[in-house]
Motif scaffolding. Structure first.
Motif, mmCIF file in Angstrom:
data_model
loop_
_atom_site.group_PDB
_atom_site.id
_atom_site.type_symbol
_atom_site.label_atom_id
_atom_site.label_comp_id
_atom_site.label_asym_id
_atom_site.label_seq_id
_atom_site.Cartn_x
_atom_site.Cartn_y
_atom_site.Cartn_z
ATOM 1 N N ILE A 17 43.336 46.732 6.670
ATOM 2 C CA ILE A 17 42.301 45.864 7.324
ATOM 3 C C ILE A 17 42.740 44.763 8.096
ATOM 4 C CG2 ILE A 17 39.269 45.212 6.958
ATOM 5 C CD1 ILE A 17 39.990 46.253 3.979
ATOM 6 N N THR A 18 42.057 44.376 8.890
ATOM 7 C CA THR A 18 42.995 42.928 10.013
ATOM 8 C C THR A 18 41.545 42.796 11.071
ATOM 9 O OG1 THR A 18 44.797 44.466 10.692
ATOM 10 C CG2 THR A 18 44.459 42.732 11.781
ATOM 11 N N CYS A 19 41.236 41.625 10.923
ATOM 12 C CA CYS A 19 40.727 41.334 11.482
ATOM 13 C C CYS A 19 40.955 40.324 12.972
ATOM 14 C CB CYS A 19 40.370 39.673 11.143
ATOM 15 S SG CYS A 19 39.020 38.694 11.830
ATOM 16 N N ARG A 20 40.501 40.807 13.699
ATOM 17 C CA ARG A 20 40.492 40.894 15.275
ATOM 18 C C ARG A 20 40.550 39.566 15.646
ATOM 19 N NH1 ARG A 20 38.477 45.491 19.161
ATOM 20 N NH2 ARG A 20 38.800 46.775 18.241
ATOM 21 N N ILE A 46 33.736 52.799 8.499
ATOM 22 C CA ILE A 46 34.252 51.796 7.417
ATOM 23 C C ILE A 46 34.076 50.040 8.145
ATOM 24 C CG2 ILE A 46 36.188 50.652 6.857
ATOM 25 C CD1 ILE A 46 37.286 53.874 5.882
ATOM 26 N N ARG A 47 34.440 50.180 9.424
ATOM 27 C CA ARG A 47 35.031 49.401 10.139
ATOM 28 C C ARG A 47 33.136 48.317 10.237
ATOM 29 N NH1 ARG A 47 36.951 52.533 13.832
ATOM 30 N NH2 ARG A 47 39.224 52.442 13.467
ATOM 31 N N ARG A 54 38.180 35.896 5.733
ATOM 32 C CA ARG A 54 38.548 34.416 6.423
ATOM 33 C C ARG A 54 37.448 33.548 7.565
ATOM 34 N NH1 ARG A 54 43.898 33.762 9.180
ATOM 35 N NH2 ARG A 54 44.658 34.686 7.256
ATOM 36 N N CYS A 55 37.038 34.209 8.044
ATOM 37 C CA CYS A 55 36.022 33.278 8.975
ATOM 38 C C CYS A 55 35.047 34.228 9.456
ATOM 39 C CB CYS A 55 37.000 34.069 10.960
ATOM 40 S SG CYS A 55 36.646 35.480 11.595
ATOM 41 N N GLY A 56 34.439 35.458 8.730
ATOM 42 C CA GLY A 56 33.803 35.833 8.995
ATOM 43 C C GLY A 56 32.844 36.652 9.812
ATOM 44 N N ALA A 57 34.114 36.995 10.546
ATOM 45 C CA ALA A 57 33.719 38.112 11.668
ATOM 46 C C ALA A 57 33.133 39.699 10.925
ATOM 47 C CB ALA A 57 34.791 38.054 12.084
ATOM 48 N N ILE A 64 36.595 43.754 13.268
ATOM 49 C CA ILE A 64 37.777 44.374 12.077
ATOM 50 C C ILE A 64 38.448 46.028 12.819
ATOM 51 C CG2 ILE A 64 37.491 45.742 10.157
ATOM 52 C CD1 ILE A 64 37.062 42.724 10.262
ATOM 53 N N ASP A 65 39.419 46.093 12.460
ATOM 54 C CA ASP A 65 40.187 47.362 12.775
ATOM 55 C C ASP A 65 40.889 47.778 11.449
ATOM 56 O OD1 ASP A 65 40.393 47.289 15.231
ATOM 57 O OD2 ASP A 65 41.918 46.199 15.302
#
Length: 70
Positions: A17-20, A46-47, A54-57, A64-65
């Motif tokens: 899971i990665t935050c853009r 899922i996204r 961390r940043c709340g996005a 989110i990817d």
């Protein structure tokens, strides 16, 4: 011909899971992903269920990817 959409039950690797927004990355085991998100959850949904710790996005806003081997 029927199209079979993949679900978390069918992934063969951990879920990445990665935050853009901030680049935060988490790796969840297949089991943790199923417990937290549901085994019948499809990748495109899922996204929308995730938020960056961390940043709340939010994933529903496109930040989110996710990635896993099916």
């Amino acid at each position: 011909m029927a199209v079979i959409w993949p679900t978390l039950q069918r992934i063969k690797s951990p879920l990445t899971i990665t935050c853009r927004g901030c680049g935060n990355q988490q790796i969840w085991s297949r089991e943790k992903a199923i417990v937290n998100l549901g085994g019948d959850t499809q990748p495109h949904t899922i996204r929308a269920k995730l938020r960056c710790s961390r940043c709340g996005a939010r994933g529903q806003d496109g930040w989110i990817d996710t990635d896993a081997r099916m």
